[in-house]
Motif scaffolding. Structure first.
Motif, short mmCIF file in Angstrom:
data_model
loop_
_atom_site.label_atom_id
_atom_site.label_comp_id
_atom_site.label_asym_id
_atom_site.label_seq_id
_atom_site.Cartn_x
_atom_site.Cartn_y
_atom_site.Cartn_z
N MET A 1 1.29 -1.07 0.12
CA MET A 1 -0.46 0.52 -0.29
C MET A 1 0.73 1.04 -0.06
N ARG A 2 0.07 2.54 -0.84
CA ARG A 2 1.78 3.30 -1.58
C ARG A 2 0.50 4.33 -0.14
N LEU A 3 1.93 4.90 0.38
CA LEU A 3 1.61 6.46 1.66
C LEU A 3 1.31 7.87 0.79
N HIS A 4 1.25 8.59 0.82
CA HIS A 4 1.86 9.57 0.28
C HIS A 4 0.73 11.06 1.62
N ILE A 5 1.85 11.31 1.38
CA ILE A 5 2.16 12.95 2.48
C ILE A 5 1.85 14.38 1.77
N CYS A 6 0.46 15.31 1.57
CA CYS A 6 0.29 15.78 0.61
C CYS A 6 0.48 17.18 1.43
N ALA A 7 1.50 17.94 1.62
CA ALA A 7 1.30 18.65 2.60
C ALA A 7 1.17 20.15 1.81
N MET A 8 1.42 21.46 2.62
CA MET A 8 1.29 22.73 2.18
C MET A 8 2.41 23.60 2.22
N GLY A 9 3.10 23.63 1.23
CA GLY A 9 4.66 24.42 2.14
C GLY A 9 5.79 23.37 1.10
N ARG A 10 7.37 24.15 1.17
CA ARG A 10 7.91 23.39 1.01
C ARG A 10 9.11 23.04 1.61
N LEU A 11 9.19 22.20 2.46
CA LEU A 11 10.61 22.64 3.36
C LEU A 11 11.98 21.98 3.17
N ARG A 12 12.66 22.91 3.19
CA ARG A 12 14.14 22.67 1.63
C ARG A 12 15.51 22.10 2.61
N GLY A 13 15.20 22.74 3.74
CA GLY A 13 16.48 22.23 5.09
C GLY A 13 16.03 22.64 6.59
N GLY A 14 17.10 22.62 7.00
CA GLY A 14 16.59 22.36 9.04
C GLY A 14 16.11 21.24 9.00
N PRO A 15 15.48 21.26 10.74
CA PRO A 15 16.50 20.23 11.57
C PRO A 15 14.66 19.54 11.34
N GLU A 16 13.44 20.32 10.76
CA GLU A 16 12.34 19.23 10.34
C GLU A 16 12.57 18.98 8.80
N ALA A 65 -6.29 9.29 -7.31
CA ALA A 65 -7.95 8.30 -7.86
C ALA A 65 -8.09 7.13 -6.26
N GLY A 66 -8.65 7.49 -6.01
CA GLY A 66 -8.86 6.01 -4.88
C GLY A 66 -8.27 6.04 -4.22
N ALA A 67 -7.67 7.07 -3.13
CA ALA A 67 -6.78 6.58 -1.86
C ALA A 67 -7.84 6.59 -0.73
N VAL A 68 -7.15 5.90 0.04
CA VAL A 68 -8.21 6.82 1.54
C VAL A 68 -7.78 8.04 2.36
N ARG A 69 -8.25 8.26 2.50
CA ARG A 69 -7.56 10.00 2.59
C ARG A 69 -7.87 9.88 3.09
N VAL A 70 -6.62 10.58 4.50
CA VAL A 70 -6.72 10.97 5.29
C VAL A 70 -6.34 12.58 6.01
N MET A 71 -7.26 12.93 6.58
CA MET A 71 -7.21 14.52 7.11
C MET A 71 -6.23 14.77 8.49
N LEU A 72 -5.35 15.74 8.43
CA LEU A 72 -5.09 15.89 9.53
C LEU A 72 -4.93 16.44 9.93
N ALA A 96 -6.15 -1.20 0.26
CA ALA A 96 -5.89 -0.20 -0.57
C ALA A 96 -5.09 0.02 -1.46
N GLN A 97 -4.92 0.19 -1.95
CA GLN A 97 -3.80 0.78 -2.83
C GLN A 97 -2.84 1.85 -2.69
N ASP A 98 -3.48 3.17 -2.10
CA ASP A 98 -2.99 4.06 -1.62
C ASP A 98 -3.73 4.71 -0.67
N VAL A 99 -2.72 5.98 0.19
CA VAL A 99 -3.38 6.09 1.38
C VAL A 99 -2.80 7.29 1.29
#
Length: 156
Positions: A1-16, A65-72, A96-99
């Motif tokens: 099952m493939r996992l996807h983190i769909c997030a606003m903003g780009r983290l280029r460097g740093g501790p996070e 398409a068809g992914a389980v959608r989990v809202m943080l 589920a193929q994707d979350v």
């Protein structure tokens, strides 16, 4: 099952960024044999400044398409790490193929996008910066894999 983190903003460097990369690398090693992964991080920018609705459109487009959608979301379910692991396991075992995990920008997720979720998860009643939510999600995904693998990483 493939996992996807769909997030606003780009983290280029740093501790996070370093922490996310470390946890996702660990997740790949531990999760793949369990059918969890690979994990893809979709970092999105609303360059036109269209607000929550524009962010929602970008996040929606990044989700397979068809992914389980989990809202943080702060209004989501607060659960233990073992419960989170069992939820991932159930999705995997029911085919589920994707979350996809959605992390909004500074104002959170647009209500219309939130309503399209199959699940909503909260990391507590406090509001967290989206960069830290990404770190916490990456760690919890890795922790879930270790729980399912029977690793001693998670101690009760």
């Amino acid at each position: 099952m493939r996992l996807h983190i769909c997030a606003m903003g780009r983290l280029r460097g740093g501790p996070e960024r370093s922490l996310i990369d470390d946890y996702l690398k660990r997740l790949d090693r531990t999760g793949r044999p369990l059918g969890l992964g690979p994990t893809t991080e979709h970092q999105l920018d609303d360059r036109k400044g269209g607000g929550m609705e524009a962010e929602a459109a970008l996040l929606d487009k990044a989700c397979p398409a068809g992914a389980v959608r989990v809202m943080l979301d702060e209004r989501g379910a607060v659960m233990s790490s073992p419960d989170f692991a069992r939820k991932l396991e159930r999705w995997r075992d029911t085919g589920a193929q994707d979350v996809a995990f959605f992390i909004g920008g500074a104002d959170g997720l647009a209500p219309g996008l939130r309503d399209t979720g199959d699940a909503a998860v909260s990391f507590g009643a406090m509001v967290w910066p989206h960069a830290l939510v990404r770190v916490m999600l990456a760690e919890q995904l890795y922790r879930a894999a270790t729980i399912l693998a029977g690793s001693p990483y998670h101690r009760v």
